[in-house]
Write an enzyme that holds these catalytic residues in place. Structure first.
Site, mmCIF file in Angstrom:
data_model
loop_
_atom_site.group_PDB
_atom_site.id
_atom_site.type_symbol
_atom_site.label_atom_id
_atom_site.label_comp_id
_atom_site.label_asym_id
_atom_site.label_seq_id
_atom_site.Cartn_x
_atom_site.Cartn_y
_atom_site.Cartn_z
ATOM 1 N N LEU A 1 46.038 77.988 1.466
ATOM 2 C CA LEU A 1 45.189 78.373 2.685
ATOM 3 C C LEU A 1 45.897 79.607 3.638
ATOM 4 C CD1 LEU A 1 44.005 74.752 3.713
ATOM 5 C CD2 LEU A 1 42.781 76.704 2.894
ATOM 6 N N ALA A 2 47.130 79.501 3.731
ATOM 7 C CA ALA A 2 47.881 80.581 4.567
ATOM 8 C C ALA A 2 47.889 81.802 3.874
ATOM 9 C CB ALA A 2 49.521 79.876 4.700
ATOM 10 N N ARG B 1 52.419 58.603 10.925
ATOM 11 C CA ARG B 1 52.821 58.511 9.595
ATOM 12 C C ARG B 1 54.599 58.158 9.668
ATOM 13 N NH1 ARG B 1 50.489 63.999 6.966
ATOM 14 N NH2 ARG B 1 48.466 63.190 6.941
ATOM 15 N N HIS C 1 55.891 63.998 0.967
ATOM 16 C CA HIS C 1 54.616 64.631 1.220
ATOM 17 C C HIS C 1 54.570 65.995 1.859
ATOM 18 C CE1 HIS C 1 50.181 64.790 1.812
ATOM 19 N NE2 HIS C 1 50.383 64.907 3.089
#
Ligand SMILES: Cc1cc2nc3c(=O)[nH]c(=O)nc-3n(C[C@H](O)[C@H](O)[C@H](O)COP(=O)(O)OP(=O)(O)OC[C@H]3O[C@@H](n4cnc5c(N)ncnc54)[C@H](O)[C@@H]3O)c2cc1C
Ligand code: SF4
Ligand code: FES
Lengths: 637, 253
Positions: free
Chosen positions: A43-44, A330, A401
């Site tokens: 995406l970046a 999280r 993650h």
């Protein structure tokens, strides 16, 4: 190492607008003359390459994948945040900013985070215009869901494939520019080094993964959008090829590496089923919207989940955090799950999970509604475990993650090496010590579509450009170094596979620099990592040659970098003698068992300067100030 | 479990490949198909050989990297999944498994099970997008989209670009892939302006890449891990026809 964050003056809500006005511009007719290298098509990187192509720069974009569409961003499931307030539930740019700073446990830069929240709304507009099929309500307007760490519904999603759909939007924009000739794409090229000339980033060294050719590409600026390094743990939810090479080699060339120990463990992954497994699968956190997390109250309860009555179940997150419950952030959710398993209340054949139960949601909403929301996740779960989550609760456990750490960048997303930019997960990001769900996609796209393409011009105007070719001595030296590393890997003639080393390294880092850390463990890791690295270089076995597709060699190079990088991670964790967000030092815990910050001594980003392999790196600090979100102990009770 | 594997080994694009047999012991039914190949590769490495090259990355059925024909079926015997999502519980002790790469003129074999699929990217380059510049978009809720259309667009957009449809097609046609992208965009209001041009350009690129024609076998839909429907092919063909009738000229590449 000079660390000037270059935060613009003025009130926080006006900084970015003002900065855009104050930055120098490159004349549209001159943009074509500037050559920019972008590494990464997630995406970046993908967004940045496409946008800079649209603006008219001469963009050269690299990825080790066979197609830009395969970048790891494709696997993001749950969603992307934006302060659109389409639900009218009181959301605002300020609230998203506030939640992100607080969620990051006060270890990020206020000005950057504010800009991120501000740009979040443009991302959704952009994506919809590109044809990203976000979920909609029956009236045709966009739907939202809520995500961990927030009490408003601001997450946009596309079933369980938000990352894929956003990446396809970005990939299509990129392919359009390739078609128009503004972007030249180099698939199956792995970047091995940055080339510096007169202290500026002026090119990269790449290896063509099919022919083995190692060559230099020169440019006027280099942008790294190469993702995160969770695979240092070996087992993580990241795609198999994700690695630290590009940013680590940049660090070795002098780029500051910020907060490497800030790594996020995701609470909802499928527990490991056996030693042979090399990759963990994430179950989107969005499942926590409707699923209830519990373990049997009695340790060692062998009854099947559905036979355990309410009275013998501990819905521990709902019990401990009544207002956030199953949607607690999280880091908190992960640590609590680990505690339950450590206390013997774990479930499943290996007793290494906790339940995520949809029974009540199915009763409340009906199976169809649940299936519409999570159908493909349920299917994925069933394929992997052979169990049907509509009838038995899922089993989940935390797994590495996301990495909040990364290359240090200033407000312009430029590292301390002039001309070297880092965007997306590769930079040390806006997430402080803990990232909230659905905020990585947002950050990657804000960096790529809206920030970096603009700040680039401001740099280029005053920078030297052109005039360097791949024959430059600096380029030849860099190539020689990369060739030497490769030769060494191929000629070691050892006995152990690359994977076996990676697995061992991952185990050390997971045990000592994972979900919970302490001084003696970190010191132990700092002793064992160099030993393992030494053994790696003595005994690794890499078959084949460097002259064609050699996946073992690719892996070996990446693991070699993890072997060096892991040390700096432990140094960071050791010297950050406090707990904050995902960095949980067992010595620093509140009475309620939460991370206990030490703002007096650690209200800063730690930025590491590489001093040589095996040498102690030097720690620098970027002080942080909080003017808009008052420092407070996070509470999700 | 103990398995007998027959795997296509080919050292380079120009060399002639063939099947080689391997015995593999210690396979757990909980392993994924790719875990099993990892195990085999460790064994091959131990014996001094060169591991089998195969593409993979996400290992959860979304990146579209992994692709192999397993016992004659693209992505293997189970429906609606990719090879990386296949688990060994589908097989039983003593089974023989044949593993080979996608075979299609437009997907040349690079090594072992790895093929080159850049032809897919070039089909997208020809028009598989909506032309919109970063930062120029209007508010996302300005155009409501009926949920049914959004859902249909989504169903088509679920394609992961794996190429199984091509591997399964007797003509090695990539019309399912091409039609899925065209449908994704043509169900959305944003995709209307370029709709006919896109259809004409993408199908032209498809043909130029050396993919075969679609003759309605439907084998593609059978193996597609994302359940992409062949109905989209009809939709695309109608758009191509409309483009021709309304005099849309194909953009030269
Ligand atoms: C399973 C999973 C689910 C997630 N779900 C969500 C979610 O719901 N919401 C959310 O906000 N975030 C989510 N995230 C996090 C988010 O997906 C990532 O942080 C984000 O996509 C990273 O994007 P990126 O562009 O920075 O990097 P990536 O997408 O990782 O792209 C890196 C690119 O760099 C290239 N590259 C890397 N190194 C080299 C090299 N040396 N040479 C050449 N090329 C190189 C790669 O080929 C790739 O193209 C999830 C992450 C995972 C693992
Ligand atoms: S249509 Fe299906 S089989 Fe073909 S590339 Fe897309 S996902 Fe793969
Ligand atoms: S490895 Fe990504 S789809 Fe199989």
């Amino acid at each position: 190492m000079e660390l000037d964050a270059k935060i613009p003056d003025g009130p926080i809500a006006e900084k970015w607008t003002r900065h855009q006005f104050e930055m120098k511009l490159v004349n549209p007719c001159n943009k074509r003359k500037y050559k920019v290298i972008v590494v990464g098509t997630g995406l970046a990187g993908g967004a940045a390459a496409a946008t800079m192509g649209e603006l008219g720069y001469d963009v050269h974009c690299f990825t080790y994948h066979d197609s830009p569409r395969r970048a790891h961003s494709i696997s993001a499931q749950g969603g992307i945040n934006a302060a659109k307030n389409y639900q009218g539930d009181g959301d605002s740019i300020f609230r998203l900013f506030y939640d992100t700073v607080k969620g990051g446990d006060f270890r990020s830069r206020e000005a950057n985070v504010y800009r991120l929240a501000e740009l979040s709304v443009n991302i959704i507009d952009q994506a919809v215009a590109q044809g990203v099929p976000f979920a909609r309500e029956y009236g045709g307007l966009l739907d939202n869901r809520s995500f961990g760490g927030a009490q408003v519904s601001r997450t946009f999603y596309a079933r369980g494939q938000t990352g894929q759909q956003l990446l396809l939007g970005c990939y299509q924009a990129l392919e359009r520019q390739i078609h128009l000739g503004t972007v030249q794409m180099y698939n199956r090229h792995e970047m091995l080094d940055v080339i510096l000339i007169d202290g500026r980033a002026r090119g990269i060294v790449t290896r063509h993964l099919l022919t083995g050719e190692i060559e230099a590409h020169m440019a006027d600026a280099v942008v790294l959008g190469t993702g995160g390094y969770s695979n240092v743990f070996f087992l993580s939810t990241n795609a198999k090829a994700c690695n630290v090479t590009s940013i680590w080699r940049a660090a070795k060339k002098g780029a500051g590496f910020a907060n490497p120990c800030f790594t996020q463990i995701h609470p909802t992954c499928i527990p490991q089923s056996g030693e042979y497994q090399s990759k963990l699968t994430l179950m989107s956190e969005s499942l926590r919207n409707d699923g209830r997390i519990w373990v049997p109250t009695k340790p060692g309860d062998e009854r099947p989940a559905n036979d355990i009555p309410e009275s013998d179940r501990d819905y521990y997150l709902e019990r401990l955090y009544p207002s956030f419950g199953n949607l607690s952030p999280r880091d908190i959710s992960s640590r609590r799950a680990k505690e339950m398993v450590d206390a013997g209340q774990g479930v499943g054949p290996l007793k290494n999970g906790v339940y995520l139960d949809f029974r009540d949601a199915i009763q409340r909403l009906g199976k169809d509604k649940v299936s519409e929301r999570y159908g493909n996740l349920f299917q994925m779960y069933e394929k992997i475990t052979g169990e049907d989550p509509y009838s038995v609760p899922m089993r989940i456990f935390p797994a590495p993650h996301y990495t909040m750490g990364g290359l240090w960048v200033d407000y312009n997303l430029m590292t301390n090496i002039p001309g070297l930019f880092a965007i997306g997960e590769a930079n040390f990001s806006d997430h402080g010590a803990n990232r909230l769900g659905a905020s990585a996609l947002m950050q990657g796209l804000a960096d790529g579509y809206f920030i970096m393409p603009l700040t680039l011009g401001n740099y280029l105007v005053d920078a030297p450009s052109g005039g360097v070719d791949p024959d430059h001595p600096a380029a030849r030296d860099a190539i020689r170094e990369c060739v030497a590393i490769q030769e060494r890997l191929l000629s070691t003639g050892g006995k152990r596979s690359v994977d076996s080393f990676h697995m061992e390294l991952g185990r050390i880092v997971w045990d000592h620099c994972g979900m919970a850390r302490n001084e003696s463990g970190l010191k132990e890791a700092l002793k064992r990592i160099p030993e393992l690295r030494e053994e790696f270089w003595r005994d690794v076995k890499v078959p084949g040659s460097g002259a064609d597709l050699n996946q073992s060699l690719e892996k070996a190079g990446r693991v070699a970098d993890f072997m060096e990088f892991a040390e700096i991670m432990c140094w960071d964790a050791l010297t950050r003698d406090e707990s904050c967000g995902a960095h949980y030092r067992e010595e620093h815990v509140t009475e309620e068992g939460e991370a206990k910050r030490d703002d007096e001594n650690f209200l800063h980003g730690a930025v590491w300067e590489f001093k040589g392999v095996g040498e102690e790196p030097v720690r620098h600090e970027e002080p942080l100030t909080f003017e808009h979100v008052p420092l407070s102990q996070r509470s999700y009770k | 479990m103990k398995l007998k594997l027959h795997i296509w080994r080919q050292t380079s694009p120009r060399s002639k490949g063939d099947f080689q047999a391997y015995d593999l012991d210690g396979v757990s039914p909980h392993m994924s198909f790719l875990d099993m190949l990892d195990l085999l590769n460790e064994q091959i490495l131990e014996e001094g050989g060169e591991p089998v090259a195969f593409e993979h990355d996400c290992r959860e059925g979304i990146c579209g990297s992994c692709g192999m024909v397993i016992n004659g079926i693209a992505h293997g015997p189970e429906k609606l999944i990719t090879a990386c999502q296949l688990h060994m519980r589908t097989f039983k002790d003593g089974d023989e498994i044949w593993i080979e790469p996608w075979r299609a003129a437009a997907f040349p074999v690079i090594k072992d099970l790895v093929v080159e699929r850049a032809s897919f990217d070039r089909i997208i380059q020809a028009g598989g997008y909506i032309s919109v510049r970063s930062g120029s978009a209007q508010d996302a809720n300005a155009i409501p989209i009926p949920k049914a259309d959004a859902d249909r667009a989504f169903d088509a957009a679920a394609c992961i670009g794996c190429g199984a449809c091509v591997a399964a097609c007797p003509n090695a046609s990539a019309m399912l892939f091409t039609a899925a992208k065209a449908a994704h965009l043509s169900y959305l209001p944003q995709g209307q302006t370029e709709r006919l041009q896109r259809a004409a350009d993408m199908v032209t690129a498809h043909d130029e890449e050396g993919f075969g024609n679609c003759t309605n076998h439907g084998a593609c839909q059978e193996v597609c891990p994302k359940g992409i429907s062949v109905d989209y092919i009809g939709r695309l063909n109608r758009d191509v026809l409309k483009a021709t009738l309304s005099g849309v000229e194909v953009t030269t590449r």
